[in-house]
Scaffold this motif. Structure first.
Motif, short mmCIF file in Angstrom:
data_model
loop_
_atom_site.label_atom_id
_atom_site.label_comp_id
_atom_site.label_asym_id
_atom_site.label_seq_id
_atom_site.Cartn_x
_atom_site.Cartn_y
_atom_site.Cartn_z
N LYS A 150 36.04 37.20 58.41
CA LYS A 150 37.44 37.46 58.67
C LYS A 150 38.25 36.35 58.01
CE LYS A 150 40.82 38.33 62.21
NZ LYS A 150 41.12 38.51 63.62
N VAL A 151 39.25 36.74 57.22
CA VAL A 151 40.04 35.75 56.50
C VAL A 151 41.51 35.77 56.88
CG1 VAL A 151 38.51 35.60 54.51
CG2 VAL A 151 40.33 37.29 54.53
N GLY A 152 41.97 36.80 57.56
CA GLY A 152 43.37 36.85 57.96
C GLY A 152 44.28 37.32 56.84
N ASP A 153 45.58 37.15 57.05
CA ASP A 153 46.57 37.58 56.08
C ASP A 153 46.59 36.68 54.85
OD1 ASP A 153 47.35 39.58 57.82
OD2 ASP A 153 49.03 38.42 58.64
N LEU A 154 46.99 37.27 53.72
CA LEU A 154 47.19 36.47 52.51
C LEU A 154 48.40 35.56 52.71
CD1 LEU A 154 46.84 39.08 49.63
CD2 LEU A 154 45.32 37.18 50.10
N LEU B 283 51.96 34.12 51.81
CA LEU B 283 53.10 34.90 51.35
C LEU B 283 53.20 34.97 49.83
CD1 LEU B 283 55.47 36.57 52.29
CD2 LEU B 283 56.82 34.49 52.46
N GLY B 284 52.96 33.86 49.14
CA GLY B 284 53.03 33.85 47.67
C GLY B 284 52.00 34.77 47.04
N CYS B 285 50.78 34.73 47.55
CA CYS B 285 49.72 35.60 47.04
C CYS B 285 50.04 37.07 47.32
CB CYS B 285 48.38 35.25 47.67
SG CYS B 285 47.74 33.64 47.21
N ALA B 286 50.55 37.33 48.51
CA ALA B 286 50.90 38.71 48.86
C ALA B 286 52.01 39.23 47.95
CB ALA B 286 51.34 38.77 50.32
N ALA B 287 52.95 38.38 47.58
CA ALA B 287 54.05 38.80 46.69
C ALA B 287 53.51 39.17 45.32
CB ALA B 287 55.09 37.69 46.58
N VAL B 288 52.58 38.39 44.79
CA VAL B 288 51.98 38.70 43.48
C VAL B 288 51.22 40.03 43.55
CG1 VAL B 288 50.24 37.96 41.80
CG2 VAL B 288 51.86 36.31 42.74
N CYS B 289 50.47 40.23 44.62
CA CYS B 289 49.72 41.48 44.79
C CYS B 289 50.66 42.67 44.89
CB CYS B 289 48.83 41.41 46.02
SG CYS B 289 47.44 40.28 45.84
#
Length: 72
Positions: free
Chosen positions: A17-21, A23-29
């Motif tokens: 389990k790694v949790g949420d990305l 915010l910066g990584c999630a924006a790129v994705c």
């Protein structure tokens, strides 16, 4: 298809389990996913204008490909 970190041991494939990305990584994705959705819509509908929009938004497209030919 989903990409996740994993390791294999005698118990088989394990996915920690790694949790949420962050915010910066999630924006790129999110940006990449949006470009891919545009490209799929362009292909499904044969829409060249939409394909050009997808290419112009794609961060992986070389910056020189974004300039008009007269500026190259």
């Amino acid at each position: 298809m989903v990409e996740v970190p994993a390791y294999v041991d005698r118990n088989g494939v394990n996915i920690p389990k790694v949790g949420d990305l962050p915010l910066g990584c999630a924006a790129v994705c999110t940006a990449s996913i949006t470009v891919q959705r545009l490209a799929v819509e362009a292909a499904v509908h044969g829409d060249v204008t939409l394909l050009k929009q997808a290419m112009l938004m794609d961060p992986l497209v070389a910056p020189s490909a974004r300039r008009p030919r007269s500026a190259r």
